[in-house]
Design a protein around this motif. Structure first.
Motif, PDB file in Angstrom:
ATOM      1  N   THR A   1       0.821  -1.222   0.000  1.00 35.14           N
ATOM      2  CA  THR A   1       0.000   0.000   0.000  1.00 35.14           C
ATOM      3  C   THR A   1       0.853   1.269   0.000  1.00 35.14           C
ATOM      4  O   THR A   1       0.353   2.363   0.259  1.00 35.14           O
ATOM      5  CB  THR A   1      -0.937   0.020   1.223  1.00 35.14           C
TER       6      THR A   1
ATOM      7  N   LEU B   1       2.970   2.616   1.986  1.00 31.79           N
ATOM      8  CA  LEU B   1       2.944   3.450   3.189  1.00 31.79           C
ATOM      9  C   LEU B   1       4.264   4.184   3.411  1.00 31.79           C
ATOM     10  O   LEU B   1       4.305   5.204   4.106  1.00 31.79           O
ATOM     11  CB  LEU B   1       2.624   2.582   4.415  1.00 31.79           C
TER      12      LEU B   1
ATOM     13  N   TYR C   1       4.453   7.924   3.027  1.00 33.24           N
ATOM     14  CA  TYR C   1       3.857   8.793   4.046  1.00 33.24           C
ATOM     15  C   TYR C   1       4.390   8.518   5.447  1.00 33.24           C
ATOM     16  O   TYR C   1       3.998   9.187   6.400  1.00 33.24           O
ATOM     17  CB  TYR C   1       2.335   8.598   4.062  1.00 33.24           C
TER      18      TYR C   1
ATOM     19  N   HIS D   1       0.298  14.433   6.771  1.00 31.96           N
ATOM     20  CA  HIS D   1      -0.788  13.870   5.963  1.00 31.96           C
ATOM     21  C   HIS D   1      -1.593  12.864   6.800  1.00 31.96           C
ATOM     22  O   HIS D   1      -1.051  12.180   7.665  1.00 31.96           O
ATOM     23  CB  HIS D   1      -0.172  13.174   4.736  1.00 31.96           C
ATOM     24  N   THR D   2      -2.909  12.797   6.547  1.00 38.28           N
ATOM     25  CA  THR D   2      -3.783  11.882   7.302  1.00 38.28           C
ATOM     26  C   THR D   2      -3.265  10.453   7.254  1.00 38.28           C
ATOM     27  O   THR D   2      -3.307   9.727   8.253  1.00 38.28           O
ATOM     28  CB  THR D   2      -5.219  11.928   6.747  1.00 38.28           C
ATOM     29  N   THR D   3      -2.754  10.039   6.081  1.00 35.64           N
ATOM     30  CA  THR D   3      -2.216   8.684   5.952  1.00 35.64           C
ATOM     31  C   THR D   3      -1.063   8.461   6.905  1.00 35.64           C
ATOM     32  O   THR D   3      -0.900   7.381   7.469  1.00 35.64           O
ATOM     33  CB  THR D   3      -1.764   8.415   4.510  1.00 35.64           C
TER      34      THR D   3
ATOM     35  N   ASN E   1      -2.406   7.764  10.254  1.00 36.85           N
ATOM     36  CA  ASN E   1      -3.066   6.450  10.290  1.00 36.85           C
ATOM     37  C   ASN E   1      -2.082   5.292  10.305  1.00 36.85           C
ATOM     38  O   ASN E   1      -2.442   4.171  10.667  1.00 36.85           O
ATOM     39  CB  ASN E   1      -4.009   6.306   9.098  1.00 36.85           C
TER      40      ASN E   1
END
Length: 245
Positions: A66, A68, A71, A96-98, A101
């Motif tokens: 994904t 990740l 980010y 960033h929101t990602t 998360n």
């Protein structure tokens, strides 16, 4: 304590991971099981990193699949640091929101907080050694504090071995691809790599723009990449362009 990392040859991922694990637990006398991830990522392109790790496999697969790493606040911070730092769910604040998360997702795999050691090499790579423990966090922090110099030394040795092995692999690949490419294709890519447009390359080389596109298409196929940008990156890494010879 001098740390020695054996040169890695065949079966690189498993043997390299075992080597790192042995040093952390046997040479540094870790009081508990420590999870680690040694990763290498190109600072310019931030493409999928090379990772040697004993993190949960499902997490590593998710992390790469994904993307990740694009980010990851630990990577973002490591790009700006030269000294080791601690990380946790506060690291991604304001990003960033990602990024925020990522720690929520990581906690599902019992990854909560740890330390990262960054290293910036002459080939524009960021190498990191990231560590965490599923045991007593305070005890883990004391262990890291007591062994910071050893972990920094370990990262230097690991990365030197990795880069040596990668250079050997690149030399083999360079010969392989150099036999495939024509001098005109290499020249076309060289001009493209310094920002010339297809029409400008056509004028410089005395060919039509459609021939330039034909050469670029051949390069993409022969270098086994997705587009011209990746062809330039791969050719540069393999020192195929004339100004690297």
């Amino acid at each position: 304590m001098p740390i020695t990392v054996k040169t890695v040859r065949n079966n690189m991922h498993s043997s390299f991971t075992d080597e790192i694990n042995d040093i952390i637990h046997h040479e540094l006398h870790s009081p508990e099981h420590i999870r680690f991830a040694y990763s290498v990522i190109d600072k310019q392109f931030l493409e999928a990193p090379v990772i040697f790790s004993n993190y949960p496999e499902k997490w590593i697969e998710r992390y790469l699949h994904t993307t990740l790493y694009k980010y990851d606040p630990v990577i973002t911070l490591a790009l700006q640091r030269i000294l080791p730092f601690s990380w946790g769910d506060n690291t991604g604040r304001g990003q960033h929101t990602t990024a925020k998360n990522i720690f929520i997702e990581a906690q599902k795999y019992n990854i909560n907080a740890g330390f990262a050691f960054p290293l910036h090499d002459p080939e524009n790579n960021l190498a990191t050694l990231s560590l965490y423990s599923e045991g007593d966090f305070e005890r883990f922090c004391h262990f890291i504090d007591d062994n910071k110099n050893h972990f920094h030394e370990l990262l230097l040795y690991i990365h030197e071995n990795f880069m040596e092995e990668r250079r050997n692999n690149y030399n083999e690949l360079r010969l392989k691809y150099k036999r495939k490419l024509t001098s005109r294709e290499i020249e076309t890519l060289q001009w493209a790599s310094i920002g010339k447009t297809y029409s400008e390359i056509a004028i410089i080389m005395g060919i039509t723009e459609s021939t330039v596109k034909f050469h670029i298409g051949n390069l993409i196929a022969k270098l086994e990449v997705a587009n011209a940008k990746h062809a330039i990156k791969k050719a540069s890494d393999l020192h195929l362009l004339n100004y690297h010879d």
